[in-house]
Design an enzyme around this catalytic site. Structure first.
Site, PDB file in Angstrom:
ATOM      1  N   THR A 118       0.823  -1.210   0.000  1.00 11.37           N
ATOM      2  CA  THR A 118       0.000   0.000   0.000  1.00 11.37           C
ATOM      3  C   THR A 118       0.857   1.259   0.000  1.00 11.37           C
ATOM      4  OG1 THR A 118      -1.745  -1.135   1.188  1.00 11.37           O
ATOM      5  CG2 THR A 118      -1.768   1.256   1.293  1.00 11.37           C
TER       6      THR A 118
ATOM      7  N   PRO B  76       0.830   5.831  -0.051  1.00 11.44           N
ATOM      8  CA  PRO B  76       0.048   6.949   0.495  1.00 11.44           C
ATOM      9  C   PRO B  76      -1.057   7.452  -0.427  1.00 11.44           C
ATOM     10  CG  PRO B  76       2.388   7.315   0.859  1.00 11.44           C
ATOM     11  CD  PRO B  76       2.271   6.122  -0.032  1.00 11.44           C
TER      12      PRO B  76
ATOM     13  N   GLU C  26      -7.189  -4.701   3.284  1.00  7.55           N
ATOM     14  CA  GLU C  26      -7.402  -5.893   2.445  1.00  7.55           C
ATOM     15  C   GLU C  26      -8.659  -5.765   1.589  1.00  7.55           C
ATOM     16  OE1 GLU C  26      -4.805  -7.164   2.687  1.00  7.55           O
ATOM     17  OE2 GLU C  26      -4.143  -7.529   4.720  1.00  7.55           O
TER      18      GLU C  26
END
Length: 425
Positions: free
Chosen positions: A173, A175, A404
């Site tokens: 992931t 920002p 997720e």
């Protein structure tokens, strides 16, 4: 159910020996209170997950239940309040066999998917943060190495990680958008026999205490995975402060400032987004089970409170509106657990589709949040204090709802599966 217009002292209650509501009696203050029962036993008498499990699955479940109750539960409220992660639990979880337990070989248990799911449920019944740790370590970091790593990489990392001697994190992931990994800006550029990684990641679990990071970066040939020891020059992990959820867990920002790793640290089979997505599906599977553990705790707490707290001269569990709330909580908990068991059986049979993982993640997280909110209402004002675990579970579940794959992402996955038309690129 339509609320009665009677005053609290005159709420009608059905006599179980009468065949119709018209023959209902009226409670008075002289009505004897029902005996207080153990909430766990009361719930199990109506719906018992244990009976659905095979002996080996139940053994794993009971082992995790004991760990959750004996080790996590006694200190979790203080740990949540103080933002304290108990690193000493990591080796203990390894000794129990919970880390990477679905992987075969390399010191891992090779347990069934259903066994792993039952462990997730029991750990999350204490706190989502500890199920999250097991997910990050096993379903994400260890799975990436087991599926896409070389034999040398597997031998170097998996036994240590299974034992809890080394901690891993999974850096995907970023920002600017966790739901759009195809647009990742972290880059890896080949320089002779090395790769130079630059960029940033966000909301990476365990990164500041991890020994190794599985890092996904864009290259000239598309997304690739790399094993990056966290003591490598240029790697910096900073815990995210100010969290109102997952406070007993660790999530971080990571910066990669010209981090150099050798070609031998690239995951040879970790090519394209399908690689990290397959790891995410492993973690999503654990969530399907885990959140039902948080839901069960909230239901049990509400049930216990409904039988012990008296208002207007009787337990609040004797009022129809409270029983309606408890019944609805039970329905959604039971359906969620049955869905988890069904999906676990599919996974063990090698027949689990990504769409079914989205069904489980979307439904069970959403219903667990509803159960927690209903439990809070039964607890009244005391429900917002740490005398009870419900608000902690509510906050944690909001975080689980986001990571997720958000509700919206899983809705789009299911919409594509149903129509054959993609509403996203």
């Amino acid at each position: 159910m339509r609320p009665s217009t009677s005053s609290p002292d005159e709420l009608p209650v059905l006599n179980p020996t009468d065949p119709t509501p018209e023959k209902a009696s009226t409670m008075t203050d002289s009505t004897p209170s029902a005996p207080t029962l153990d909430a766990e036993q009361s719930l199990a008498a109506v719906f018992d997950l244990d009976a659905l499990l095979q002996p080996e699955e139940r053994e794993w479940q009971q082992r995790a239940r004991r760990f959750a109750r004996d080790r996590i539960a006694p200190t979790i409220e203080d740990d949540f309040e103080n933002k304290h992660f108990r690193r000493e639990f990591v080796a203990e979880l390894g000794a129990q066999g919970f880390l990477g337990m679905h992987i075969s070989g390399y010191g891992c248990a090779g347990a069934s998917a259903t066994s792993y799911g039952a462990v997730c449920l029991e750990l999350e019944s204490a706190d989502s943060g500890w199920r999250t740790f097991v997910s990050v370590q096993g379903s994400l970091a260890m799975t990436a190495i087991a599926k896409f790593g070389s034999e040398e990489q597997k031998q170097a990392w998996l036994p240590r990680m299974a034992a809890g001697e080394a901690i891993g994190c999974f850096a995907l992931t970023e920002p600017d958008g966790g739901s759009d990994p195809a647009g990742m800006r972290t880059r890896a550029v080949r320089d002779g026999d090395e790769w130079v990684i630059t960029g940033t990641k966000r909301w990476i679990g365990l990164a500041s205490i991890a020994d190794v990071a599985v890092v996904w970066a864009m290259t000239d040939d598309g997304v690739r995975g790399f094993i990056v020891p966290t003591d490598t020059a240029g790697f910096t992990a900073t815990p995210i402060d100010g969290k109102l959820a997952m406070r007993a867990s660790i999530q971080c920002d990571i910066t990669f400032d010209d981090v150099r790793v050798s070609e031998s640290m690239r995951l040879p089979d970790g090519l394209g987004l399908r690689a990290p997505f397959s790891c995410l599906n492993e973690a999503r599977y654990g969530i399907i089970w885990g959140v039902m553990g948080a839901a069960r705790t909230c239901l049990e707490v509400a049930l216990d409170r409904s039988m012990s707290r008296e208002v207007f001269g009787r337990p609040i569990g004797q009022f129809q509106l409270t029983q309606d709330k408890l019944a609805n909580m039970l329905l959604e908990y039971q359906k969620g657990v049955l869905l988890a068991v069904h999906i676990g059986r599919q996974k063990d049979a090698g027949a689990l589709s990504p769409a079914q993982i989205s069904v489980g993640k979307l439904n069970n997280v959403r219903e667990a949040i509803t159960i927690a909110g209903t439990a809070r209402s039964i607890l009244g004002g005391d429900g917002v204090t740490n005398e009870f675990p419900v608000m902690r579970h509510m906050a944690n579940l909001e975080a689980v709802r986001t990571y997720e794959g958000t509700d919206e992402v899983h809705s789009l996955i299911l919409g594509r599966a149903l129509t054959g038309l993609a509403a996203f690129s």
